[in-house]
Design a protein around this motif. Structure first.
Motif, PDB file in Angstrom:
ATOM      1  N   PRO A 220      62.725  74.147  75.832  1.00 35.67           N
ATOM      2  CA  PRO A 220      61.962  75.363  75.504  1.00 35.67           C
ATOM      3  C   PRO A 220      60.629  75.054  74.822  1.00 35.67           C
ATOM      4  O   PRO A 220      60.470  74.021  74.166  1.00 35.67           O
ATOM      5  CB  PRO A 220      62.887  76.080  74.519  1.00 35.67           C
ATOM      6  N   GLY A 221      59.684  75.971  74.973  1.00 36.72           N
ATOM      7  CA  GLY A 221      58.466  75.961  74.156  1.00 36.72           C
ATOM      8  C   GLY A 221      58.699  76.898  72.991  1.00 36.72           C
ATOM      9  O   GLY A 221      59.020  78.065  73.193  1.00 36.72           O
ATOM     10  N   LEU A 222      58.544  76.405  71.768  1.00 32.73           N
ATOM     11  CA  LEU A 222      58.932  77.202  70.609  1.00 32.73           C
ATOM     12  C   LEU A 222      57.790  77.494  69.656  1.00 32.73           C
ATOM     13  O   LEU A 222      57.964  78.231  68.685  1.00 32.73           O
ATOM     14  CB  LEU A 222      60.064  76.489  69.857  1.00 32.73           C
ATOM     15  N   GLN A 223      56.620  76.925  69.919  1.00 32.23           N
ATOM     16  CA  GLN A 223      55.477  77.190  69.045  1.00 32.23           C
ATOM     17  C   GLN A 223      54.180  76.755  69.715  1.00 32.23           C
ATOM     18  O   GLN A 223      54.170  75.865  70.560  1.00 32.23           O
ATOM     19  CB  GLN A 223      55.630  76.448  67.721  1.00 32.23           C
ATOM     20  N   LEU A 224      53.086  77.408  69.299  1.00 35.52           N
ATOM     21  CA  LEU A 224      51.739  76.927  69.614  1.00 35.52           C
ATOM     22  C   LEU A 224      50.889  77.031  68.353  1.00 35.52           C
ATOM     23  O   LEU A 224      49.688  77.253  68.425  1.00 35.52           O
ATOM     24  CB  LEU A 224      51.115  77.741  70.759  1.00 35.52           C
ATOM     25  N   ILE A 225      51.547  76.888  67.212  1.00 37.73           N
ATOM     26  CA  ILE A 225      50.833  76.873  65.938  1.00 37.73           C
ATOM     27  C   ILE A 225      50.024  75.593  65.822  1.00 37.73           C
ATOM     28  O   ILE A 225      48.859  75.590  65.435  1.00 37.73           O
ATOM     29  CB  ILE A 225      51.821  76.975  64.764  1.00 37.73           C
ATOM     30  N   ASP A 226      50.671  74.487  66.160  1.00 35.56           N
ATOM     31  CA  ASP A 226      50.039  73.174  66.121  1.00 35.56           C
ATOM     32  C   ASP A 226      50.088  72.595  67.531  1.00 35.56           C
ATOM     33  O   ASP A 226      51.166  72.300  68.052  1.00 35.56           O
ATOM     34  CB  ASP A 226      50.784  72.268  65.138  1.00 35.56           C
ATOM     35  N   THR A 227      48.939  72.453  68.159  1.00 35.96           N
ATOM     36  CA  THR A 227      48.903  71.928  69.533  1.00 35.96           C
ATOM     37  C   THR A 227      48.571  70.444  69.565  1.00 35.96           C
ATOM     38  O   THR A 227      48.213  69.912  70.611  1.00 35.96           O
ATOM     39  CB  THR A 227      47.883  72.703  70.388  1.00 35.96           C
ATOM     40  N   PHE A 228      48.724  69.781  68.397  1.00 40.90           N
ATOM     41  CA  PHE A 228      48.507  68.337  68.324  1.00 40.90           C
ATOM     42  C   PHE A 228      49.778  67.591  67.926  1.00 40.90           C
ATOM     43  O   PHE A 228      49.705  66.518  67.313  1.00 40.90           O
ATOM     44  CB  PHE A 228      47.393  68.014  67.316  1.00 40.90           C
ATOM     45  N   LEU A 229      50.943  68.126  68.268  1.00 42.96           N
ATOM     46  CA  LEU A 229      52.170  67.387  68.035  1.00 42.96           C
ATOM     47  C   LEU A 229      52.134  66.088  68.836  1.00 42.96           C
ATOM     48  O   LEU A 229      51.455  66.019  69.870  1.00 42.96           O
ATOM     49  CB  LEU A 229      53.390  68.216  68.447  1.00 42.96           C
ATOM     50  N   PRO A 230      52.855  65.052  68.398  1.00 37.12           N
ATOM     51  CA  PRO A 230      52.832  63.785  69.143  1.00 37.12           C
ATOM     52  C   PRO A 230      53.102  63.933  70.637  1.00 37.12           C
ATOM     53  O   PRO A 230      52.413  63.323  71.459  1.00 37.12           O
ATOM     54  CB  PRO A 230      53.926  62.966  68.449  1.00 37.12           C
ATOM     55  N   SER A 347      61.435  71.214  70.258  1.00 33.41           N
ATOM     56  CA  SER A 347      62.897  71.268  70.152  1.00 33.41           C
ATOM     57  C   SER A 347      63.407  70.390  69.024  1.00 33.41           C
ATOM     58  O   SER A 347      64.344  70.772  68.296  1.00 33.41           O
ATOM     59  CB  SER A 347      63.536  70.844  71.475  1.00 33.41           C
ATOM     60  N   PHE A 348      62.838  69.204  68.845  1.00 32.90           N
ATOM     61  CA  PHE A 348      63.276  68.325  67.764  1.00 32.90           C
ATOM     62  C   PHE A 348      63.107  69.004  66.403  1.00 32.90           C
ATOM     63  O   PHE A 348      63.972  68.905  65.528  1.00 32.90           O
ATOM     64  CB  PHE A 348      62.517  67.001  67.802  1.00 32.90           C
ATOM     65  N   ILE A 349      61.996  69.705  66.235  1.00 32.50           N
ATOM     66  CA  ILE A 349      61.771  70.429  64.975  1.00 32.50           C
ATOM     67  C   ILE A 349      62.808  71.533  64.814  1.00 32.50           C
ATOM     68  O   ILE A 349      63.401  71.704  63.734  1.00 32.50           O
ATOM     69  CB  ILE A 349      60.348  71.020  64.944  1.00 32.50           C
ATOM     70  N   TYR A 350      63.047  72.285  65.886  1.00 28.04           N
ATOM     71  CA  TYR A 350      63.996  73.405  65.821  1.00 28.04           C
ATOM     72  C   TYR A 350      65.410  72.905  65.525  1.00 28.04           C
ATOM     73  O   TYR A 350      66.140  73.496  64.728  1.00 28.04           O
ATOM     74  CB  TYR A 350      63.963  74.171  67.142  1.00 28.04           C
ATOM     75  N   ILE A 351      65.788  71.806  66.156  1.00 29.59           N
ATOM     76  CA  ILE A 351      67.128  71.244  65.950  1.00 29.59           C
ATOM     77  C   ILE A 351      67.342  70.899  64.482  1.00 29.59           C
ATOM     78  O   ILE A 351      68.370  71.242  63.890  1.00 29.59           O
ATOM     79  CB  ILE A 351      67.323  69.998  66.845  1.00 29.59           C
ATOM     80  N   VAL A 352      66.383  70.214  63.875  1.00 27.46           N
ATOM     81  CA  VAL A 352      66.508  69.838  62.463  1.00 27.46           C
ATOM     82  C   VAL A 352      66.573  71.075  61.577  1.00 27.46           C
ATOM     83  O   VAL A 352      67.409  71.174  60.676  1.00 27.46           O
ATOM     84  CB  VAL A 352      65.337  68.921  62.034  1.00 27.46           C
ATOM     85  N   ARG A 353      65.705  72.048  61.856  1.00 24.86           N
ATOM     86  CA  ARG A 353      65.693  73.257  61.028  1.00 24.86           C
ATOM     87  C   ARG A 353      67.005  74.031  61.157  1.00 24.86           C
ATOM     88  O   ARG A 353      67.530  74.545  60.157  1.00 24.86           O
ATOM     89  CB  ARG A 353      64.508  74.149  61.411  1.00 24.86           C
ATOM     90  N   LEU A 354      67.543  74.125  62.367  1.00 25.81           N
ATOM     91  CA  LEU A 354      68.807  74.834  62.551  1.00 25.81           C
ATOM     92  C   LEU A 354      69.947  74.117  61.835  1.00 25.81           C
ATOM     93  O   LEU A 354      70.762  74.748  61.144  1.00 25.81           O
ATOM     94  CB  LEU A 354      69.131  74.974  64.041  1.00 25.81           C
ATOM     95  N   ARG A 355      70.016  72.817  61.985  1.00 25.89           N
ATOM     96  CA  ARG A 355      71.083  72.054  61.329  1.00 25.89           C
ATOM     97  C   ARG A 355      70.962  72.121  59.807  1.00 25.89           C
ATOM     98  O   ARG A 355      71.970  72.145  59.096  1.00 25.89           O
ATOM     99  CB  ARG A 355      71.064  70.610  61.820  1.00 25.89           C
ATOM    100  N   ASN A 356      69.740  72.166  59.313  1.00 25.50           N
ATOM    101  CA  ASN A 356      69.536  72.240  57.858  1.00 25.50           C
ATOM    102  C   ASN A 356      70.101  73.510  57.237  1.00 25.50           C
ATOM    103  O   ASN A 356      70.428  73.543  56.050  1.00 25.50           O
ATOM    104  CB  ASN A 356      68.044  72.141  57.520  1.00 25.50           C
TER     105      ASN A 356
END
Length: 401
Positions: A220-230, A347-356
């Motif tokens: 999924p695409g979950l954000q376009l706040i920062d378009t310079f993610l790695p 997705s990696f960001i979302y996964i960590v936030r959900l698990r937290n």
């Protein structure tokens, strides 16, 4: 004759140039992926040319291509397929024919297409939903939501919410013999964006908070706040999903003003006063070390865009902007990511936030995967990766729904 020859020659040169553009070495079925990637790159360049000379809008070429793959609602020996509407919104239903003593599970399917093109009725999605219905004995509801730019945000989201709420009514579930405790919302790519938001909204709605058992989000695409993610930087040129094309099309969900696209490309699109939300998408806090590499985090630049788009800070547009209290109510979540995907880090960001916050998350990562593979399971460019993703997703449904 000379003009046609010139155009043909130019097209051949462009195709050859795109065909031999570098792509990662460890991708499965590399030449098939390269061919698909080339078609997309050529279409993008032709769309830019056509728009510049006033022939058609950039997005029209992709919308037109997608319509070629629309299928009719054809039933078979196992599945009854019906085109109808829920709450005035077109849907395609897949209803198993075989009898079952117990009530059936159900999957609400939301297709991708960067909010601008595609349909739940295209060949690839029709094939996926037939397979899901047949394999699980499940009722599948494909939503044909309104598309941008004709229908900008929040039209697509509203359609998906309305269909979901309509389907979750007790009399509707009873009519289709659906077990109200075994319902999943699923989406791929921008469909995953919509699925994530619908799930957030319903789980925080007292009337519907216990109606969704699970959500499945495929790259999924979950954000376009920062378009310079790695991953945005590493896969700027694809394969399959290219940064400039994606941002140009995705911005149409908000506005037709091309200045937003240019600001997105420079990561200078966020309005003044929005710094407080950066913590939700700060990849330096959430990404595994493996993916940080030598990238250095810098905040998006504030206040450079003359036009004001308050929607850019709306969590209904970007699911990653939901705060922790909104996330902690979410159901069992399945997220599939692909290594060589511009959207991977969302997705990696979302996964960590959900698990937290205590949400149970099952994460499957395709090391050799590319974005959109699930859309290539039919025809001459069918990818084994697409079948692997489909089978893993359906296996997860069998185990958990």
């Amino acid at each position: 004759m000379g003009y046609k020859t010139l155009c043909f020659g130019f097209s051949c040169i462009l195709f050859a140039y795109c065909l031999y553009s570098p792509i990662p070495e460890n991708i499965e079925e590399r030449w098939k992926v390269r061919y698909v990637d080339t078609i997309i790159k050529v279409a993008s360049r032709m769309a830019t040319l056509f728009e510049n000379i006033g022939l058609m809008k950039y997005e029209t070429i992709f919308s037109t291509m997608a319509t070629f793959y629309i299928t009719q609602a054809v039933s078979d020996e196992n599945i009854t397929v019906i085109d109808t509407d829920f709450s005035g919104i077109p849907v395609r239903l897949y209803l198993p024919k075989r009898k079952s003593e117990r009530k059936r599970p159900a999957v609400i399917f939301i297709h991708g297409g960067i909010f601008v093109f595609g349909s739940c009725k295209t060949t690839d999605h029709d094939s996926l939903n037939r397979h899901t219905s047949n394999k699980l004995g499940a009722v599948v509801v494909g939503i044909d939501y309104r598309l941008a730019p004709k229908h900008p945000f929040p039209a697509a989201l509203e359609d998906c919410v309305h269909v979901t709420k309509f389907f979750l009514q007790e009399n509707i579930l009873s009519n289709y013999r659906v077990d109200p405790s075994r319902i999943c919302i699923m989406g791929d790519s921008s469909g995953g964006t919509l699925a994530a938001t619908v799930t957030q909204l319903l789980r925080n709605d007292p009337e519907f908070k216990n109606r969704i058992k699970a959500q499945a989000l495929i790259y999924p695409g979950l954000q376009l706040i920062d378009t310079f993610l790695p991953s945005h930087r590493e896969y700027e040129h694809g394969p399959i999903l290219h940064r400039e094309m994606m941002l140009k099309v995705a911005s149409l969900y908000v506005t037709r003003d091309s200045s937003l696209t240019q600001a997105l490309l420079r990561n200078e699109h966020m309005p003044e006063g929005s710094r407080h939300i950066f913590k939700f998408v700060n990849w330096s806090d959430f990404l595994p070390e493996k993916y940080k590499k030598n990238h250095v985090y810098t905040e998006p630049v504030l206040g450079k865009l003359n036009a004001s788009y308050p929607v850019l800070v709306d969590s209904r547009l970007f699911p990653l902007l939901a705060n922790d209290s909104q996330l902690q109510n979410l159901p069992l979540t399945y997220i599939l990511t692909c290594e060589h995907d511009l959207l991977r880090d969302d997705s990696f960001i979302y996964i960590v936030r959900l698990r937290n916050v205590g949400v149970q998350v099952i994460h499957e990562h395709m090391e050799k995967g590319v974005h959109g593979a699930l859309s290539f399971t039919t025809g001459t460019v069918a990818l084994q990766l697409g079948f692997k993703i489909r089978d893993r997703y359906i296996h997860w449904l069998e185990e958990n729904l």
